[in-house]
Structures are given as structure tokens and as C-alpha cells.
Design an enzyme around this catalytic site. Structure first.
Site, PDB file in Angstrom:
ATOM      1  N   LYS A   1       0.849  -1.195   0.000  1.00  0.00           N
ATOM      2  CA  LYS A   1       0.000   0.000   0.000  1.00  0.00           C
ATOM      3  C   LYS A   1       0.889   1.251   0.000  1.00  0.00           C
ATOM      4  O   LYS A   1       1.962   1.257   0.620  1.00  0.00           O
ATOM      5  CB  LYS A   1      -0.898  -0.034   1.241  1.00  0.00           C
ATOM      6  CG  LYS A   1      -2.007   1.006   1.254  1.00  0.00           C
ATOM      7  CD  LYS A   1      -2.925   0.783   2.451  1.00  0.00           C
ATOM      8  CE  LYS A   1      -4.039   1.809   2.551  1.00  0.00           C
ATOM      9  NZ  LYS A   1      -4.924   1.575   3.705  1.00  0.00           N
TER      10      LYS A   1
ATOM     11  N   SER B   1     -10.116  -0.888   6.885  1.00  0.00           N
ATOM     12  CA  SER B   1      -9.494  -0.687   5.574  1.00  0.00           C
ATOM     13  C   SER B   1      -8.727  -1.880   5.011  1.00  0.00           C
ATOM     14  O   SER B   1      -8.291  -1.837   3.868  1.00  0.00           O
ATOM     15  CB  SER B   1      -8.552   0.519   5.615  1.00  0.00           C
ATOM     16  OG  SER B   1      -9.288   1.704   5.561  1.00  0.00           O
TER      17      SER B   1
ATOM     18  N   SER C   1      -9.841   1.473   2.638  1.00  0.00           N
ATOM     19  CA  SER C   1      -8.945   2.232   1.810  1.00  0.00           C
ATOM     20  C   SER C   1      -7.872   1.401   1.104  1.00  0.00           C
ATOM     21  O   SER C   1      -7.286   1.864   0.133  1.00  0.00           O
ATOM     22  CB  SER C   1      -8.269   3.316   2.651  1.00  0.00           C
ATOM     23  OG  SER C   1      -7.429   2.733   3.633  1.00  0.00           O
TER      24      SER C   1
END
Lengths: 95, 478
Positions: free
Chosen positions: B81, B180, B156
Site C-alpha cells: 500500500k 481498511s 482504503s
């Protein structure tokens, strides 16, 4: 109800500018969220059991790494610099 | 091997590498070819990295010389990420504010993965600063769900979940502040794991809500999630919130073979077919001798409102440091204050600004007691309720999300987007570990979409979640 002035005041505290065109959307969204989180008013709290226990974890103050270890890499990203120093605009005016 | 290399689990790939069925280079090439082929359509990676020849050769040599002794992650391509620092690579948190920021050091999780021989294939798209549940708040465009490109991959960590679901990497790292990792895992048919708060170091992660954030894996199997967790966990002198090694040793409890379900929270708002998959999955546990018990968690309806006070409060404090002065887009104003204002106004997206304003509001004099302190007390009440429930049951179960992945633009008003996290935020507020595991498909517009079952365990009982998750997927986890 949140007013546009309140949103602008918060924005100025947060050093953000809200363009006039976006202001109504910010006010509307803000109102909806504040109403939603306002549900917390209905929660009865047990003052003795529901307070989270906090403790600070401190370590001795000191340099974690020898001076200069990261200097070159960090300075390389400065938008404006003078040698190894970061250049910023004048803060205190002589006027 | 019958499966293409890029579709293997970590365990399958590790086994194939040791058997010399294929090389580390073959595995890297298979993942990279898929990533290059699909990235334009799906917008999963903000950047695909050049092959690190030195790391590939070192991983191959380690497998050749150490054989079974080599770490299972050796030579495995992993997606990271964009809020996790990898030295020498940009880490932008999908924000214009940091689009030119190059990490000067490795996050602790990055260093641990490197040490285990893992390879990084690229940095994945996300909601800006991890604020969102769909990746629609990325400054660099949304990621599409590989299972149905008209729908979001969740967020996310939506780029990370899409990378694994589209077989562009064998596994991915995400971060989880309110769901997330688990919500995108559920929307993409993967396993997503949020460890106990403090189990994994956050040193080198771009912070959102510091009392809530944890890093964790997104994988095809429960065993793969456990492998990544085992490598990444542990105390770190660079993160004072990490748990000391001996702390959890005192926290074990005897298995009760009972699963708690807060049925009162599922009475409305959950899609009928999602609820059906959930009930069917619990039936499997009954067959294994588990008892399903109702648990009462009366403070739960206040969890999401409390979360949307605590998280913006912490986010507004964490994001105050981004001013464009040391890196980024600063220097455009006529004085220092104007430099700040221009950098923040141009650098932050709409949702980020919204949450900064909200955080500024709930912390401001006159409102802090009504909102922030009340929300912190709600956390205390939630912890007490869960602890009490865990006296009777091993884990607490509910669906990870009330519905499968939604269409782009479907949740345009902020509160409806926030409701995506209604079941997941409590694990962050209480610091308890939680896992989402695929529990079957539901049909929307003629497309089969995955759903997830969510288990929460007491603090430090991370291993128990792998066991429970394995029972859903049919894996035996020790």
C-alpha cells in the site's frame, strides 16, 4: 445548523482555504456528519468504568542515530535550500 | 503445476520454488506480466517497480542453498500500500501533497519483509491518507474491482485487495484504521487480517489515526495471512505502542467452542442474501461442535459515531505536519503562512479537507467534552462489553459488510460511505484483532460477488482467528 462562517473559521484554524464554490457542499456534508456523530449525546457513560486507562511511555531523550546519518537524503528533498539548511520565507517582519 | 504461477498462494509458490518447478525470476515475471496487462484498466498500482535483480538473485540463491530452511516469503512478489515506506521509492498515500516524497528509510514491516526475502512489485492505490472505503478518494483515480470493474474494490486498501484478487501479486500489505483491510478483502473475495493493536510496528507508516492504525495482510488463504503476520509481528523500539514479547503470554484462555453473535445488530440493514451466507457459514461451525450464542453489545450502535469523532481528531493532528516546507509543493506564497495555506489547499483532496475540518471542530474548545471525550468514553464502554462477552465465547462473529461491493458513485454522501465500516470499526476502537474470510457469493446484476464473515477475538488472541478463519476456508491451521 453549521453556518458557512463556522466552516471558514475551522478552515482558517487548519490553514486551509475553502473556495467559495465548494463552501455549500462543505457546509452540507459537515452538517450531516455532525448530526450523525451527535448520536453520542444519547450514550450514558459510567464515569468509573468507561474511562480508558492511559499511560505515557517515555524513553530517554537523545540522538537515536549519529548526527548526519540522514542529512543527505533529507536535504535532497527540500524544495528550497541553502547548503544543508532548509530555506523558508521570512517569518518576522521588520515593518 | 496446473495453476499459472501468478495465481498461486504463498505456500504453493514456496513449495514450487523449493521443488525447482520454477524460479524466483519466473514467479516475478508472471506477476509483473499480469500487472502490466491489467493495470491500465483496473488502476491498481500507482507505480510498478523495476525488477530488483540483486534481490531476485539473492532470494533464488537462498532457496537453492537453504532449501526448506529458507523463509516461506523468500522470492514472493508482494504489493505494498502506498502509505508504507520503502527506502528509495515514492510513498504518496495517494495524495498530491506527497506525490514527490521519496522515502528515506524502510518501514519496520518493509525491513522485516526484505529480511525474509520478499520482493516488492509496486505501490498500490488507496483512498487519500487512507480516508475512505472505496478508493474513490485517491488523488490518482479510483481502482476498479477485478471481479466486476463497474464496482469499487473497497477501501482504503482497495489497490492492495485488487492486486491480489487480479493475481498481480501473491499477497499484499494494507493498513486498517476502521476496516481498511477487512472491508476490501470482503469485497474482493480475500482474507484480510487486522492484528491486535500494537502487534505490528507502525514505524514508517503514514499515520491516519494513531490510536487505531494497524498494518496487516491481504491474501488468498488464511495460512498466507498467518505467514505474513508471523514475519511482521513483534516489539519495535521505534514504535512505543508495540506490545512487549512477554505481554501476550499471560493472556491465553481455554477454548470454549462457543461463537458469540450479536443478533440484535443484524436485525436490520444487512442484505438478505448476505445474512443467508452468514447463517450457512455458522452452520459449518455447529457441525464441528461449536455452539452459537447470542451476545449483547448494547454500546455497538455508538461505535461508528465515536469512530467518526476519534479518527478525524487524530487525523487532523497527524496531517498538520504536511505543510509543503520540507518536501512537496511548498514555496508558492508571499510569506510563510501563505506557503502553508497554498500547500495544504492544493495538496489535500476534498475528503481529507473534510476530515481535517471535522477533527478541528471536535477538538475545539466548547465541543471537546461533548464529542471527543464522550467518544473516548464510548471506547471504554465497548471494551468492557466485549471483555464481558469473551468470558462466555471464544470469538464474536458478524458479516464484514452489510452488502457486497457497491458501484462507483453509489455512496456519494459522506455518511452513507461511512456506514460501510459499521461492523469493522469496533475492532479498531477496542484494539482487538479481527479477520475477514470469504463466506460465499451473492448475485447483483447477474454478477457473482463475494462476501466476508468477520471474527473478533480478545486482545493477543490473533492465532485463534487464523484457526477460526481456516475452518471457514477448509484450511487446517495450527
Amino acid at each position: 445548523m453549521t453556518t458557512p462562517e463556522e466552516v471558514l473559521k475551522l478552515a482558517s484554524l487548519a490553514r486551509i482555504e475553502v473556495p467559495e464554490g465548494e463552501l455549500p457542499e462543505f457546509v452540507e456534508g459537515f452538517d450531516a456528519i455532525v448530526a450523525y456523530v451527535g448520536q453520542l449525546e444519547g450514550l450514558t457513560i459510567n464515569e468509573t468504568s468507561d474511562i480508558l486507562p492511559y499511560e505515557n511511555i517515555l524513553r530517554e531523550d537523545g540522538n537515536a542515530t549519529p548526527a548526519g546519518t540522514w542529512t543527505e537524503k533529507i536535504v535532497a528533498q527540500f524544495p528550497q535550500k541553502s547548503g544543508d539548511s532548509l530555506s523558508v520565507k521570512q517569518i518576522i517582519s521588520h515593518d | 503445476m496446473t495453476k499459472p504461477l501468478n495465481q498461486l498462494s504463498i505456500v504453493e509458490a514456496a513449495s514450487g520454488l523449493r521443488a525447482k518447478d520454477f524460479s524466483v525470476r519466473d514467479l516475478w515475471d508472471a506477476c509483473m506480466a499480469e500487472a502490466v496487462a491489467k493495470n491500465e484498466e483496473l488502476n491498481v498500482f500507482l507505480e510498478l517497480f523495476d525488477a530488483n535483480e540483486e534481490a531476485i538473485a539473492a532470494a533464488q540463491q537462498r532457496i537453492d542453498t537453504e532449501g526448506e530452511g529458507a523463509p516461506l516469503l523468500c522470492g514472493i512478489p508482494i504489493a505494498m500500500k502506498d502509505n508504507i515506506l520503502i527506502e528509495g521509492h515514492v510513498a504518496s498515500a495517494a495524495s498530491k501533497m506527497l506525490e514527490n516524497y521519496t522515502a528515506t528509510y524502510d518501514a519496520t514491516v518493509t525491513a522485516k519483509l526484505k529480511e525474509a526475502g520478499a520482493l516488492f512489485i509496486g505501490r498500490t492505490n488507496m483512498d487519500e491518507f487512507a480516508m475512505g472505503s472505496s478508493t474513490e478518494h485517491s488523488a490518482f483515480g479510483s481502482t476498479r474491482n477485478p471481479l466486476d470493474p463497474t464496482r469499487v474494490p473497497g477501501g482504503s486498501s482497495g489497490g492492495s485487495s485488487a492486486a491480489v484478487a487480479a493475481n498481480m501479486a501473491l499477497a499484499a500489505l494494507g493498513t486498517d484504521t476502521g476496516g481498511s483491510i477487512r472491508q476490501p478483502a470482503a469485497h474482493c473475495g480475500l482474507v484480510g487480517f487486522k492484528p491486535t493493536y500494537g502487534a505490528i510496528s507502525r514505524h514508517g507508516l503514514i499515520a491516519l489515526g494513531s490510536s487505531l492504525d494497524q498494518a496487516g495482510p491481504l491474501t488468498h488463504t488464511v495460512e498466507d495471512a498467518k505467514i505474513l503476520f508471523d514475519v511482521m509481528k513483534g516489539e519495535d523500539s521505534m514504535d512505543a505502542t508495540t506490545i512487549p514479547a512477554d505481554f501476550c503470554a499471560t493472556k491465553t484462555s481455554a477454548a470454549k467452542k462457543r461463537i458469540g453473535v450479536p443478533y440484535h445488530l443484524l436485525a436490520s440493514g444487512v442484505d438478505e442474501d448476505v445474512r443467508a451466507r452468514f447463517d450457512e457459514t455458522l452452520e459449518k461451525f455447529k457441525e464441528e461442535g461449536y455452539e452459537i450464542c447470542e451476545v449483547q453489545l448494547p454500546t455497538s450502535p455508538y461505535a461508528l459515531p465515536a469512530y467518526y469523532v476519534v479518527m478525524p481528531a487524530e487525523a487532523s493532528a497527524n496531517l498538520a505536519r504536511f505543510d509543503g516546507i520540507r518536501y512537496g509543493n511548498g514555496g508558492k506564497g508571499k510569506d510563510l503562512l501563505e506557503d502553508y495555506v497554498i500547500a495544504k489547499t492544493e495538496g489535500f483532496g476534498h475528503e481529507t479537507k473534510r476530515r481535517i475540518l471535522l477533527g478541528t471542530f471536535v477538538l475545539s474548545s466548547g465541543y471537546i467534552d461533548a464529542y471527543y471525550r464522550k467518544a473516548q468514553s464510548a471506547r471504554g464502554a465497548l471494551i468492557a462489553e466485549y471483555d464481558k462477552a469473551f468470558e462466555e465465547v471464544d470469538v464474536i462473529a458478524f458479516p464484514t459488510t452489510p452488502s457486497p461491493a457497491f458501484k462507483f458513485g453509489e455512496k456519494s454522501d459522506p455518511v452513507s460511505m461511512y456506514l460501510e465500516d459499521v461492523f469493522t470499526v469496533t475492532a479498531n476502537l477496542t484494539g482487538m484483532p479481527a479477520i475477514s474470510v470469504p463466506m460465499g457469493m451473492v448475485e447483483r446484476d447477474g454478477v457473482q460477488l463475494p462476501t466476508g464473515i468477520h471474527f473478533t477475538a480478545p486482545k493477543c488472541q490473533d492465532e485463534l482467528l487464523f484457526k477460526m478463519g481456516g475452518m471457514v476456508t477448509g484450511e487446517e491451521i495450527y
